[in-house]
Motif scaffolding. Structure first.
Motif, PDB file in Angstrom:
ATOM      1  N   GLU A  50       0.978  -1.191  -0.016  1.00  0.00           N
ATOM      2  CA  GLU A  50      -0.008   0.102   0.071  1.00  0.00           C
ATOM      3  C   GLU A  50       0.931   1.262   0.013  1.00  0.00           C
ATOM      4  O   GLU A  50       0.610   2.034  -0.827  1.00  0.00           O
ATOM      5  CB  GLU A  50      -0.863  -0.159   1.103  1.00  0.00           C
ATOM      6  CG  GLU A  50      -1.952  -1.150   1.177  1.00  0.00           C
ATOM      7  CD  GLU A  50      -1.427  -2.280   1.990  1.00  0.00           C
ATOM      8  OE1 GLU A  50      -2.445  -3.049   2.113  1.00  0.00           O
ATOM      9  OE2 GLU A  50      -0.338  -2.548   2.114  1.00  0.00           O
ATOM     10  N   CYS A  51       1.925   1.223   0.831  1.00  0.00           N
ATOM     11  CA  CYS A  51       2.700   2.297   0.905  1.00  0.00           C
ATOM     12  C   CYS A  51       3.378   2.751  -0.390  1.00  0.00           C
ATOM     13  O   CYS A  51       3.853   3.518  -0.818  1.00  0.00           O
ATOM     14  CB  CYS A  51       3.769   2.328   2.055  1.00  0.00           C
ATOM     15  SG  CYS A  51       3.037   2.179   3.740  1.00  0.00           S
ATOM     16  N   ASP A 102       1.358   4.068  -3.066  1.00  0.00           N
ATOM     17  CA  ASP A 102       0.942   5.416  -2.755  1.00  0.00           C
ATOM     18  C   ASP A 102       2.174   6.243  -3.052  1.00  0.00           C
ATOM     19  O   ASP A 102       1.972   7.303  -3.749  1.00  0.00           O
ATOM     20  CB  ASP A 102       0.760   5.551  -1.035  1.00  0.00           C
ATOM     21  CG  ASP A 102       0.419   7.067  -0.993  1.00  0.00           C
ATOM     22  OD1 ASP A 102      -0.243   7.732  -1.283  1.00  0.00           O
ATOM     23  OD2 ASP A 102       1.495   7.592  -0.069  1.00  0.00           O
ATOM     24  N   ALA A 103       3.488   5.798  -2.883  1.00  0.00           N
ATOM     25  CA  ALA A 103       4.601   6.667  -3.188  1.00  0.00           C
ATOM     26  C   ALA A 103       4.964   6.720  -4.849  1.00  0.00           C
ATOM     27  O   ALA A 103       5.031   7.913  -5.345  1.00  0.00           O
ATOM     28  CB  ALA A 103       5.946   6.120  -2.783  1.00  0.00           C
ATOM     29  N   ASN A 109       2.248   6.500  -6.999  1.00  0.00           N
ATOM     30  CA  ASN A 109       1.108   7.041  -7.568  1.00  0.00           C
ATOM     31  C   ASN A 109       1.623   8.629  -7.253  1.00  0.00           C
ATOM     32  O   ASN A 109       1.241   9.426  -8.227  1.00  0.00           O
ATOM     33  CB  ASN A 109      -0.004   6.932  -6.363  1.00  0.00           C
ATOM     34  CG  ASN A 109      -0.679   5.723  -6.729  1.00  0.00           C
ATOM     35  OD1 ASN A 109      -0.838   5.148  -7.918  1.00  0.00           O
ATOM     36  ND2 ASN A 109      -1.800   5.313  -5.925  1.00  0.00           N
ATOM     37  N   HIS A 110       2.213   9.144  -6.202  1.00  0.00           N
ATOM     38  CA  HIS A 110       2.811  10.410  -6.067  1.00  0.00           C
ATOM     39  C   HIS A 110       4.019  10.687  -7.215  1.00  0.00           C
ATOM     40  O   HIS A 110       3.695  12.014  -7.741  1.00  0.00           O
ATOM     41  CB  HIS A 110       3.295  10.952  -4.629  1.00  0.00           C
ATOM     42  CG  HIS A 110       2.351  11.119  -3.783  1.00  0.00           C
ATOM     43  ND1 HIS A 110       1.625  10.232  -3.083  1.00  0.00           N
ATOM     44  CD2 HIS A 110       1.925  12.388  -3.260  1.00  0.00           C
ATOM     45  CE1 HIS A 110       0.754  10.707  -2.277  1.00  0.00           C
ATOM     46  NE2 HIS A 110       0.815  11.935  -2.284  1.00  0.00           N
ATOM     47  N   ALA A 119      -6.307   1.060  -6.141  1.00  0.00           N
ATOM     48  CA  ALA A 119      -5.633   2.198  -5.691  1.00  0.00           C
ATOM     49  C   ALA A 119      -4.661   2.640  -6.324  1.00  0.00           C
ATOM     50  O   ALA A 119      -4.160   3.702  -6.339  1.00  0.00           O
ATOM     51  CB  ALA A 119      -5.027   1.834  -4.383  1.00  0.00           C
ATOM     52  N   SER A 120      -4.315   1.937  -7.704  1.00  0.00           N
ATOM     53  CA  SER A 120      -3.234   2.187  -8.429  1.00  0.00           C
ATOM     54  C   SER A 120      -3.421   3.105  -9.506  1.00  0.00           C
ATOM     55  O   SER A 120      -4.551   3.123 -10.128  1.00  0.00           O
ATOM     56  CB  SER A 120      -2.592   1.162  -8.874  1.00  0.00           C
ATOM     57  OG  SER A 120      -2.073   0.184  -8.118  1.00  0.00           O
ATOM     58  N   HIS A 121      -2.423   4.038  -9.703  1.00  0.00           N
ATOM     59  CA  HIS A 121      -2.874   5.030 -10.899  1.00  0.00           C
ATOM     60  C   HIS A 121      -2.058   4.166 -12.302  1.00  0.00           C
ATOM     61  O   HIS A 121      -1.819   3.100 -12.291  1.00  0.00           O
ATOM     62  CB  HIS A 121      -1.887   6.392 -10.870  1.00  0.00           C
ATOM     63  CG  HIS A 121      -2.577   7.411  -9.586  1.00  0.00           C
ATOM     64  ND1 HIS A 121      -1.881   8.338  -9.307  1.00  0.00           N
ATOM     65  CD2 HIS A 121      -3.653   7.175  -8.855  1.00  0.00           C
ATOM     66  CE1 HIS A 121      -2.645   9.078  -8.377  1.00  0.00           C
ATOM     67  NE2 HIS A 121      -3.498   8.218  -8.134  1.00  0.00           N
ATOM     68  N   TRP A 132       8.789   6.133   3.068  1.00  0.00           N
ATOM     69  CA  TRP A 132       8.066   6.056   1.677  1.00  0.00           C
ATOM     70  C   TRP A 132       7.850   7.415   0.969  1.00  0.00           C
ATOM     71  O   TRP A 132       8.054   7.494  -0.110  1.00  0.00           O
ATOM     72  CB  TRP A 132       6.727   5.042   1.604  1.00  0.00           C
ATOM     73  CG  TRP A 132       7.103   3.740   1.917  1.00  0.00           C
ATOM     74  CD1 TRP A 132       6.748   2.878   3.140  1.00  0.00           C
ATOM     75  CD2 TRP A 132       7.574   2.764   1.251  1.00  0.00           C
ATOM     76  NE1 TRP A 132       7.158   1.694   3.005  1.00  0.00           N
ATOM     77  CE2 TRP A 132       7.705   1.572   1.777  1.00  0.00           C
ATOM     78  CE3 TRP A 132       8.179   2.775  -0.154  1.00  0.00           C
ATOM     79  CZ2 TRP A 132       8.267   0.421   1.037  1.00  0.00           C
ATOM     80  CZ3 TRP A 132       8.723   1.893  -0.812  1.00  0.00           C
ATOM     81  CH2 TRP A 132       8.956   0.603  -0.073  1.00  0.00           C
ATOM     82  N   GLU A 133       7.436   8.320   1.780  1.00  0.00           N
ATOM     83  CA  GLU A 133       7.570   9.773   1.321  1.00  0.00           C
ATOM     84  C   GLU A 133       8.549  10.238   0.512  1.00  0.00           C
ATOM     85  O   GLU A 133       8.685  11.109  -0.333  1.00  0.00           O
ATOM     86  CB  GLU A 133       6.969  10.608   2.517  1.00  0.00           C
ATOM     87  CG  GLU A 133       5.697  10.616   2.981  1.00  0.00           C
ATOM     88  CD  GLU A 133       5.581   9.489   3.906  1.00  0.00           C
ATOM     89  OE1 GLU A 133       6.520   8.721   4.488  1.00  0.00           O
ATOM     90  OE2 GLU A 133       4.370   8.960   4.453  1.00  0.00           O
ATOM     91  N   TYR A 159       8.014  10.049  -3.199  1.00  0.00           N
ATOM     92  CA  TYR A 159       7.084  11.019  -3.713  1.00  0.00           C
ATOM     93  C   TYR A 159       7.945  11.626  -4.975  1.00  0.00           C
ATOM     94  O   TYR A 159       6.973  12.131  -5.723  1.00  0.00           O
ATOM     95  CB  TYR A 159       6.474  12.163  -2.830  1.00  0.00           C
ATOM     96  CG  TYR A 159       5.546  11.351  -1.946  1.00  0.00           C
ATOM     97  CD1 TYR A 159       5.371  10.088  -1.799  1.00  0.00           C
ATOM     98  CD2 TYR A 159       4.881  12.043  -1.019  1.00  0.00           C
ATOM     99  CE1 TYR A 159       4.396   9.471  -0.776  1.00  0.00           C
ATOM    100  CE2 TYR A 159       3.882  11.650  -0.398  1.00  0.00           C
ATOM    101  CZ  TYR A 159       3.623  10.199  -0.437  1.00  0.00           C
ATOM    102  OH  TYR A 159       2.558   9.765   0.771  1.00  0.00           O
TER     103      TYR A 159
END
Length: 199
Positions: A50-51, A54-55, A57-58, A81-83, A155-156, A159
Motif C-alpha cells: 500500500e505504501c 502510494d509513493a 502514485n505521487h 488504488a493504483s494510478h 516511503w514519502e 514521492y
C-alpha cells in the motif's frame, strides 16, 4: 543472515544465500535498461505494498509489481488504488520471466520491513545486484545486506521521482560485489577455507 550481521567474539565468514554464476547470468547484464521499477516475488501482507503504491502514485514513475497474490481481495484493492503508471500482475513467474522483468528494470524496489530485513537476506535483492538493477529500499535493509542502492527513510522519500536517478557509483559498487564477494568461485573458496579449519 545479512552481510553486515556480526557475531560477537566469534570468528565467522559471510556466505551468501545466492551466488553469481557468470555463465548463467552474464546475458542479463547485456539487456538494455528501461525506465521502470519492479517489485517481484510472492505477494503477501508482510510487504508494504500500500505504501509502495502510494509513493509511486505521487511520483508518477512506472512501477511493475509482479508475483502470486494469495489474497485476491487485497490484489483487487491494490489495483483500484493504483494510478495508470502502475501495473500489477497476479501470476506465478517462472525463472525466465522473472529474470527478464528484473534485468530490464532500472530499479528493484523492496517493500520490506527494516526490522526484519535489516539482518535477513533477500534473494530478490541479491539477484538484482547480479543483473545490475539498482535496489531501492529502506537504508537499514540495504545496510543490513551490505549492498549499495537508493536508500530511503520513509516511503514519502519516493514521492519525488528525481530520487531515482542513474548512479554510476552504485553500478560500479554492484559490479565489484558481484566479482569479489558473490562470484561462485569466490564463495567456493570461502567454503573450502571453512572446511579446512574444521578438519
Amino acid at each position: 543472515t545479512g552481510a553486515s550481521f556480526s557475531y560477537k567474539n566469534v570468528e565467522h565468514t559471510f556466505i551468501p544465500d545466492y551466488v553469481y554464476e557468470a555463465d548463467k547470468l552474464e546475458k542479463y547484464l547485456e539487456v538494455s535498461k528501461q525506465d521502470y521499477a519492479v517489485c517481484l516475488g510472492t505477494m503477501d501482507r508482510g510487504k508494504q505494498l500500500e505504501c509502495l503504491i502510494d509513493a509511486f502514485n505521487h511520483s508518477g514513475y512506472r512501477l511493475v509489481i509482479a508475483g502470486r497474490f494469495y489474497d485476491k481481495e487485497w490484489y483487487k484493492e491494490l489495483c483500484e488504488a493504483s494510478h495508470d503508471n502502475i501495473e500489477i500482475i497476479d501470476d506465478y513467474l517462472d525463472g525466465e520471466r522473472y529474470m527478464k522483468l528484473l534485468s530490464e528494470a532500472r530499479y528493484c524496489v523492496l517493500p520490506y520491513s527494516p526490522d526484519k530485513y535489516g539482518i535477513q537476506t533477500s534473494g530478490v535483492l541479491q539477484e538484482a545486484m547480479f543483473v545490475d538493477t539498482i535496489p531501492v529500499s529502506f537504508n537499514r535493509v540495504l545496510e543490513g545486506s551490505g549492498l549499495p542502492g537508493v536508500g530511503i527513510e520513509s516511503w514519502e522519500d519516493l514521492y519525488d521521482a528525481n530520487l531515482l536517478v542513474e548512479d554510476k557509483d552504485i553500478r560500479d559498487s554492484l559490479k565489484r560485489l558481484r566479482e569479489n564477494v558473490y562470484d561462485y568461485n569466490v564463495v567456493l573458496d570461502s567454503y573450502k577455507k571453512i572446511f579446512d579449519k574444521c578438519l
